[in-house]
Write a protein that holds these residues in place. Structure first.
Motif, PDB file in Angstrom:
ATOM      1  N   GLY A   1      -8.216 -16.238   7.607  1.00 23.30           N
ATOM      2  CA  GLY A   1      -9.526 -15.694   7.243  1.00 23.30           C
ATOM      3  C   GLY A   1      -9.633 -14.194   7.387  1.00 23.30           C
ATOM      4  O   GLY A   1     -10.728 -13.650   7.510  1.00 23.30           O
ATOM      5  N   GLN A   2      -8.472 -13.511   7.370  1.00 24.24           N
ATOM      6  CA  GLN A   2      -8.485 -12.062   7.588  1.00 24.24           C
ATOM      7  C   GLN A   2      -8.392 -11.250   6.303  1.00 24.24           C
ATOM      8  O   GLN A   2      -8.222 -10.030   6.346  1.00 24.24           O
ATOM      9  CB  GLN A   2      -7.340 -11.667   8.540  1.00 24.24           C
ATOM     10  CG  GLN A   2      -7.526 -12.229   9.938  1.00 24.24           C
ATOM     11  CD  GLN A   2      -6.242 -12.229  10.755  1.00 24.24           C
ATOM     12  OE1 GLN A   2      -5.172 -11.959  10.220  1.00 24.24           O
ATOM     13  NE2 GLN A   2      -6.366 -12.551  12.031  1.00 24.24           N
ATOM     14  N   LEU A   3      -8.424 -11.935   5.157  1.00 21.02           N
ATOM     15  CA  LEU A   3      -8.440 -11.224   3.877  1.00 21.02           C
ATOM     16  C   LEU A   3      -9.652 -11.666   3.067  1.00 21.02           C
ATOM     17  O   LEU A   3     -10.065 -12.827   3.139  1.00 21.02           O
ATOM     18  CB  LEU A   3      -7.175 -11.511   3.067  1.00 21.02           C
ATOM     19  CG  LEU A   3      -5.862 -10.866   3.475  1.00 21.02           C
ATOM     20  CD1 LEU A   3      -4.818 -11.125   2.402  1.00 21.02           C
ATOM     21  CD2 LEU A   3      -6.020  -9.354   3.687  1.00 21.02           C
ATOM     22  N   ARG A   4     -10.183 -10.717   2.298  1.00 20.40           N
ATOM     23  CA  ARG A   4     -11.242 -11.044   1.340  1.00 20.40           C
ATOM     24  C   ARG A   4     -10.757 -12.142   0.406  1.00 20.40           C
ATOM     25  O   ARG A   4      -9.568 -12.168   0.054  1.00 20.40           O
ATOM     26  CB  ARG A   4     -11.516  -9.822   0.457  1.00 20.40           C
ATOM     27  CG  ARG A   4     -12.545  -8.859   0.956  1.00 20.40           C
ATOM     28  CD  ARG A   4     -13.189  -8.140  -0.235  1.00 20.40           C
ATOM     29  NE  ARG A   4     -12.373  -7.062  -0.794  1.00 20.40           N
ATOM     30  CZ  ARG A   4     -12.491  -6.657  -2.055  1.00 20.40           C
ATOM     31  NH1 ARG A   4     -13.338  -7.250  -2.889  1.00 20.40           N
ATOM     32  NH2 ARG A   4     -11.738  -5.667  -2.501  1.00 20.40           N
TER      33      ARG A   4
ATOM     34  N   ILE B   1      -8.094 -11.798  -3.185  1.00 14.32           N
ATOM     35  CA  ILE B   1      -7.189 -10.650  -3.180  1.00 14.32           C
ATOM     36  C   ILE B   1      -5.825 -11.053  -3.759  1.00 14.32           C
ATOM     37  O   ILE B   1      -5.276 -12.092  -3.396  1.00 14.32           O
ATOM     38  CB  ILE B   1      -6.992 -10.131  -1.731  1.00 14.32           C
ATOM     39  CG1 ILE B   1      -8.277  -9.499  -1.196  1.00 14.32           C
ATOM     40  CG2 ILE B   1      -5.830  -9.163  -1.629  1.00 14.32           C
ATOM     41  CD1 ILE B   1      -8.607  -8.153  -1.773  1.00 14.32           C
TER      42      ILE B   1
ATOM     43  N   TYR C   1      -9.843  -2.533  -4.509  1.00 14.89           N
ATOM     44  CA  TYR C   1      -9.273  -2.724  -3.167  1.00 14.89           C
ATOM     45  C   TYR C   1      -9.415  -1.465  -2.321  1.00 14.89           C
ATOM     46  O   TYR C   1      -9.741  -1.539  -1.135  1.00 14.89           O
ATOM     47  CB  TYR C   1      -7.791  -3.114  -3.238  1.00 14.89           C
ATOM     48  CG  TYR C   1      -7.516  -4.453  -3.880  1.00 14.89           C
ATOM     49  CD1 TYR C   1      -8.544  -5.231  -4.409  1.00 14.89           C
ATOM     50  CD2 TYR C   1      -6.219  -4.953  -3.977  1.00 14.89           C
ATOM     51  CE1 TYR C   1      -8.295  -6.452  -5.011  1.00 14.89           C
ATOM     52  CE2 TYR C   1      -5.957  -6.188  -4.568  1.00 14.89           C
ATOM     53  CZ  TYR C   1      -6.994  -6.918  -5.094  1.00 14.89           C
ATOM     54  OH  TYR C   1      -6.727  -8.119  -5.689  1.00 14.89           O
TER      55      TYR C   1
ATOM     56  N   LEU D   1      -9.318  -4.585   1.961  1.00 13.89           N
ATOM     57  CA  LEU D   1      -8.715  -5.907   1.808  1.00 13.89           C
ATOM     58  C   LEU D   1      -9.343  -6.922   2.764  1.00 13.89           C
ATOM     59  O   LEU D   1      -9.344  -8.115   2.490  1.00 13.89           O
ATOM     60  CB  LEU D   1      -7.204  -5.828   2.077  1.00 13.89           C
ATOM     61  CG  LEU D   1      -6.428  -4.818   1.226  1.00 13.89           C
ATOM     62  CD1 LEU D   1      -4.978  -4.734   1.700  1.00 13.89           C
ATOM     63  CD2 LEU D   1      -6.469  -5.204  -0.249  1.00 13.89           C
ATOM     64  N   ALA D   2      -9.850  -6.442   3.875  1.00 18.56           N
ATOM     65  CA  ALA D   2     -10.393  -7.359   4.883  1.00 18.56           C
ATOM     66  C   ALA D   2     -11.792  -7.822   4.474  1.00 18.56           C
ATOM     67  O   ALA D   2     -12.496  -7.111   3.757  1.00 18.56           O
ATOM     68  CB  ALA D   2     -10.437  -6.671   6.238  1.00 18.56           C
ATOM     69  N   PRO D   3     -12.176  -9.008   4.917  1.00 19.99           N
ATOM     70  CA  PRO D   3     -13.532  -9.491   4.584  1.00 19.99           C
ATOM     71  C   PRO D   3     -14.588  -8.600   5.234  1.00 19.99           C
ATOM     72  O   PRO D   3     -14.341  -8.003   6.275  1.00 19.99           O
ATOM     73  CB  PRO D   3     -13.575 -10.910   5.168  1.00 19.99           C
ATOM     74  CG  PRO D   3     -12.363 -11.094   5.995  1.00 19.99           C
ATOM     75  CD  PRO D   3     -11.450  -9.936   5.802  1.00 19.99           C
ATOM     76  N   ARG D   4     -15.738  -8.518   4.613  1.00 18.14           N
ATOM     77  CA  ARG D   4     -16.853  -7.750   5.189  1.00 18.14           C
ATOM     78  C   ARG D   4     -17.636  -8.695   6.083  1.00 18.14           C
ATOM     79  O   ARG D   4     -18.043  -9.766   5.647  1.00 18.14           O
ATOM     80  CB  ARG D   4     -17.764  -7.215   4.089  1.00 18.14           C
ATOM     81  CG  ARG D   4     -17.015  -6.375   3.071  1.00 18.14           C
ATOM     82  CD  ARG D   4     -17.790  -5.139   2.695  1.00 18.14           C
ATOM     83  NE  ARG D   4     -16.862  -4.035   2.450  1.00 18.14           N
ATOM     84  CZ  ARG D   4     -17.244  -2.788   2.264  1.00 18.14           C
ATOM     85  NH1 ARG D   4     -18.514  -2.463   2.324  1.00 18.14           N
ATOM     86  NH2 ARG D   4     -16.363  -1.835   2.063  1.00 18.14           N
TER      87      ARG D   4
END
Lengths: 216, 216
Positions: free
Chosen positions: A166-169, A172, B207, B212-215
């Motif tokens: 869960g560490q990437l949007r 992607i 990007y 890249l990480a979720p907000r």
């Protein structure tokens, strides 16, 4: 490479250990000579004859093991990359650190890559090969396939693991995400726009993960 | 360049218009010949003599205007870049679009850069010059100073305007932010890792700005 007489030891197992040790010594001498010559003369003026002379072997020894100058050089680079990866970075077999902290892992790898790129032993021959690949599409494709892509795939795998955590949007494209990290590093190194430092590597990881726009 | 007899017209103003037109024609022919030869032969085998022969001028004409092969080529590239920028992108003099929508402006410029990089007229000589700059630090420094940096400064200026509008995170280093955008583009183009497309340009802008990480 001729697979019936692979460097590093004959496949039929009938030779004495002495012969195998000699082969290993020759192989190493050939790699060293190839890397030194391409750094000194450039790719275009490096020849099989020159490599043989510098390595102290007959050129038939080289032709027996490799079909072309490009093949010798590519393996010399693979060997160099293996050595570099097995050195101070500490992630030779696992491929890429995965501590659960994506930013920390990326900083570690990008900093190690900076050190590698700034290492003169690595730098001159890699520049020569990269420059030739830029103007010669066939050699460039080999460079990407054999040297660059396997390393980019390690990043992709690490990003997949981050996504699972869960560490990437969502949505992607991992391959593009990798280029966002390594592209600016290669750009600064290849074109020498500004010094290639750990601080730069850290900033790239920060910006790529968190983005440039404010969080609202 | 010899500034007493600059290409494009003599400085003393005493020559007839015919002479000035002839100079302009010669200058253009020399640029075209230089770019064509470097694309065909590479930087190393391109000579002043070869450029003169292809352009249909005496080599003294070239030596009168430029001190070296590198100088001719650099100006030929500047001229090419000016033409490319003045062409279909629509931001020649303003430098960079500034509509207030940072993402849209960056997408426009990066897409135009993709088109330029994929244009065969531009591609072959630019590859040849970039490759030479990678192995020749002095030429590389000229390439960066005269061709690359002026264009990167346009990005920096646009990012400053975005910062003033509150569209950038606090503390972002604009120069590094620019490399985050253009580095991956150059990486894919130079090394031909994958096709260089508008979709890639759009993803880079997305990007880089959003991260890249979720907000959370």
């Amino acid at each position: 490479m001729n697979d019936t007489q692979a460097p590093g030891g004959p496949a039929d197992g009938t030779k004495r250990p002495d012969s195998s040790r000699r082969s290993e010594r020759s192989r190493r001498a050939i790699y060293d000579a190839a890397l030194a010559l391409v750094a000194e003369l450039g790719y275009g003026r490096t020849t099989i004859e020159g490599i043989a002379a510098r390595a102290g072997v007959g050129k038939q020894t080289i032709y027996r093991w490799w079909p072309s100058k490009a093949a010798v050089l590519m393996e010399a680079f693979l060997d160099l990359a293996d050595q570099a990866a097995g050195g101070d970075t500490g992630f030779p077999d696992t491929g890429f650190p995965d501590t659960g902290d994506l930013a920390a892992d990326l900083r570690l790898v990008l900093r190690a890559t900076v050190d590698e790129m700034n290492n003169p032993v690595y730098e001159a021959p890699t520049r020569a090969l990269a420059a030739e690949g830029i103007v010669d599409p066939e050699l460039g494709a080999q460079f990407v396939e054999k040297l660059l892509d396997p390393s980019l795939q390690l990043y992709v795998r690490r990003l997949r693991s981050a996504e699972a955590a869960g560490q990437l949007r969502a949505g992607i494209d991992h391959r593009i995400a990798v280029e966002l990290l390594v592209g600016p590093l290669a750009h600064r190194w290849l074109l020498r726009t500004l010094p290639l430092t750990h601080e730069y590597a850290d900033a790239l990881v920060d910006y790529a993960l968190a983005g440039l726009a404010p969080r609202d």
